[in-house]
Design an enzyme around this catalytic site. Structure first.
Site, mmCIF file in Angstrom:
data_model
loop_
_atom_site.group_PDB
_atom_site.id
_atom_site.type_symbol
_atom_site.label_atom_id
_atom_site.label_comp_id
_atom_site.label_asym_id
_atom_site.label_seq_id
_atom_site.Cartn_x
_atom_site.Cartn_y
_atom_site.Cartn_z
ATOM 1 N N GLU A 351 0.804 -1.311 -0.167
ATOM 2 C CA GLU A 351 0.097 -0.049 -0.050
ATOM 3 C C GLU A 351 0.789 1.285 0.156
ATOM 4 O O GLU A 351 0.850 2.207 -0.770
ATOM 5 C CB GLU A 351 -1.111 0.111 1.238
ATOM 6 C CG GLU A 351 -1.823 1.154 1.428
ATOM 7 C CD GLU A 351 -3.009 1.319 0.383
ATOM 8 O OE1 GLU A 351 -3.424 0.285 -0.139
ATOM 9 O OE2 GLU A 351 -3.731 2.377 0.535
ATOM 10 N N THR A 477 -11.180 8.181 -13.165
ATOM 11 C CA THR A 477 -10.338 7.729 -12.241
ATOM 12 C C THR A 477 -10.564 6.283 -11.615
ATOM 13 O O THR A 477 -9.928 5.642 -11.098
ATOM 14 C CB THR A 477 -9.949 8.813 -11.145
ATOM 15 O OG1 THR A 477 -8.824 8.439 -10.413
ATOM 16 C CG2 THR A 477 -11.112 8.801 -10.247
#
Ligand SMILES: *[C@@H]1O[C@H](CO)[C@@H](O)[C@H](O)[C@H]1NC(C)=O
Ligand SMILES: *[C@@H]1O[C@H](CO)[C@@H](O)[C@H](O)[C@H]1NC(C)=O
Ligand SMILES: *[C@@H]1O[C@H](CO)[C@@H](O)[C@H](O)[C@H]1NC(C)=O
Ligand SMILES: *[C@@H]1O[C@H](CO)[C@@H](O)[C@H](O)[C@H]1NC(C)=O
Ligand SMILES: *[C@@H]1O[C@H](CO)[C@@H](O)[C@H](O)[C@H]1NC(C)=O
Length: 536
Positions: A351, A477
């Site tokens: 992440e 997006t």
């Protein structure tokens, strides 16, 4: 002599007037790619069927317990979010409008999933299904409640029911600046200009605020005054899609001007202030995009999955304006993100990750495993993988614009790792707790962007390059493709100084070709050795 010269200038003329191509000319699908595309297409179908069996009409599947959750209003986020992927994969039987356009599944504050998904499905379906626009309008009308009387910037958290007005004092740059693609299409298909006007108003307010660097803006804004309330600059979460949409809106509409110029400025400032090569590692060639905050000690040597979209975004913008130098940076950023996959014990990147910045700068960031860092150029920070797409998204741009099969190999390795570690019995995919492991523990979580983005970008890396060609489509997006208005237009011009910059970039690129050692090394042979990946 004269004839050669004449021929050359004619050729130059033809090159200048010919229409802009984002994709590598003559790109074709190999038989190997076709079979890989089919593998991913089948896995998508199986995984989506598990969602339909266990979670529909709720938002998302909980893959370990075969249950569901409703983080986005409970109107079936996954069904709407998967529509455009099902279209592109030609899984037409999975597209069921009696499910998508039912009253249960319509609204919520998530413009990018619902509004983008509905409008993209409308376009992909040949603009036949008016229900999709009607649903999108309902979403848009609720979103419009976010702008309080007299404010240029919208609130983040809406009340939704009965169009009640929200209350808020501040908002984020990504909230205010990630609306213009969807709102533009909504205005176009409803004939009501108010949606686009709202999106433009909030983008303009940010543009008028005092940036931290030219074209690079902070994260939090006072909704009344439009003034920035912090000094945090990042291409990662919270800011990312504001920068993304500046250039994509230009591409969608074919319009040059303010937004595109601002994007170029932001990229130039990023190259000057944020681009960093990691120190104290044999991977000093990697190119990272750090965060910056003067009040937190300046450069923060940390990057992550969300911010990894930047590589692909820079490549797209560079192609639009014909800037070799920015394209090279985009490829280098994509390569550095790919390295977090190819170097990770699980084959999947974390992440967030950390590194040591120039001048031995750690800015209070800790490198846990020094030997790993020295070998691979990053340290694990937050080790989860929540099925995010950004790394394969950028790889998709790198592949479609260069045709270099190296990118396909990296994408295939990523897919194999995801399939190996995330797959559960039902055929669904689960998030992972710790990618710094050869057998990561699964989490009971599977977000809708898995279907909207991860499966889509992976598929498109191997699909026929004419499917969702970057010459004709621009992705929002959430990876919902929207049709470009003027695919036939030529290169985009940008503001003063851009021509000079472009020439400098060209010179630099020519020098590199002439054998100078630049910071970018992406020659095929070097790749495996440099990133430690075994690339068959
Ligand atoms: C899509 O699927 C349909 C039905 O299976 C098939 O007839 C059609 O040829 C497919 N189209 C493409 C472009 O593959
Ligand atoms: C907005 O600011 C006012 C005045 O400082 C405060 O009373 C109020 O609670 C704030 N509202 C929100 C939603 O934070
Ligand atoms: C970059 O990579 C090349 C080729 O692997 C290597 O020779 C060089 O030392 C590296 N440079 C740095 C600064 O690590
Ligand atoms: C960077 O910092 C580390 C640890 O603080 C130190 O061991 C190393 O020598 C420093 N390197 C340079 C080039 O100053
Ligand atoms: C990653 O795993 C290695 C080996 O298990 C361990 O030594 C290291 O501390 C881990 N790093 C992080 C940040 O979890």
């Amino acid at each position: 002599m004269i004839t050669t010269q004449l021929a050359l200038s004619l050729l130059a003329l033809i090159t200048t007037v010919s229409s802009l191509k984002i994709q590598h000319p003559g790109l074709t699908q190999s038989p190997l790619s076709a079979s890989r595309a089919e593998t991913i297409r089948t896995a998508y179908r199986t995984s989506f069927s598990a969602y339909m069996r266990y979670a529909f009409p709720h938002d998302a599947l909980l893959p370990l317990t075969n249950s569901y959750e409703d983080p986005f209003g409970g109107w079936g986020a996954t069904v709407v979010d998967s529509l455009s992927t099902s279209y592109l994969m030609n899984h037409t039987d999975l597209i069921d409008f009696s499910k998508t356009a039912s009253d249960e599944i319509s609204l919520f504050e998530t413009n990018i999933r619902y509004l983008g998904g509905l409008l993209s499905a409308y376009e992909l379906g040949g603009k036949q299904n008016q229900k999709l626009v009607d649903q999108a309008k309902v979403v848009g009308d609720h979103l419009a409640t976010g702008w309080l009387e007299g404010n240029a910037l919208p609130c983040n958290t809406l009340k939704w029911n009965d169009y009640a007005k929200p209350t808020c004092n501040d908002t984020g740059i990504a909230v205010a600046g990630t609306l213009i693609l969807e709102m533009d299409r909504l205005s176009k298909y409803t004939g009501d200009s108010k949606y686009l006007a709202l999106a433009k108003k909030s983008m303009a307010a940010i543009a008028q605020s005092k940036g931290v660097f030219p074209g690079l803006f902070a994260q939090v804004y006072d909704v009344k005054t439009g003034e920035a309330m912090d000094d945090y600059v990042t291409w990662g979460g919270g800011s990312d899609s504001f920068f993304e949409y500046l250039v994509k809106y230009a591409y969608l509409t074919g319009e040059e001007g303010l937004w595109l110029d601002m994007w170029v400025q932001g990229v130039e400032s990023s190259i000057e202030h944020l681009v960093t090569h990691p120190q104290e590692t044999q991977m000093g060639n990697l190119t990272y995009l750090a965060d910056y905050s003067a009040s937190r000690g300046g450069l923060l040597p940390r990057w992550g999955h969300l911010g990894c979209f930047a590589g692909g975004n820079w490549i797209l913008g560079a192609k639009m304006i014909g800037d070799d130098r920015i394209e090279r940076y985009g490829q280098a950023l994509t390569g550095a993100c790919a390295n977090t996959y190819t170097s990770s014990p699980s084959g999947i990147g974390p992440e967030t990750f950390v590194f040591i910045g120039e001048g031995n700068n750690t800015n209070r960031i800790k490198i846990n495993n020094r030997p790993f860092y020295e070998q691979h150029g990053f340290g694990f920070d937050i080790t989860q993988y929540v099925l995010r797409p950004e790394v394969v998204e950028s790889i998709f741009y790198a592949y479609r614009t260069t045709g270099d099969t190296m990118w396909q190999e990296i994408a295939w390795q990523a897919w194999q790792a995801i399939d190996r570690h995330c797959l559960v019995k039902s055929g669904a995919l689960a998030a992972l707790a710790n990618v710094n492991s050869t057998s990561p523990t699964k989490l009971d979580d599977s977000e809708s962007f898995l279907y909207a983005e991860v499966f889509k970008y992976l598929y498109l890396v191997f699909a026929d390059p004419e499917v969702a060609s970057l010459d004709r489509w621009v992705f929002n997006t959430e990876a919902h493709p929207l049709m470009v208005d003027r695919p036939e237009r030529g290169l985009f011009a940008t503001g003063a100084g851009s021509k000079k910059r472009r020439e400098e970039g060209k010179r630099e690129a020519d020098n590199r070709r002439g054998g100078s050692a630049g910071v970018f090394r992406f020659a095929r042979g070097e790749f495996g050795a440099e990133w430690g990946g075994s690339l068959e």
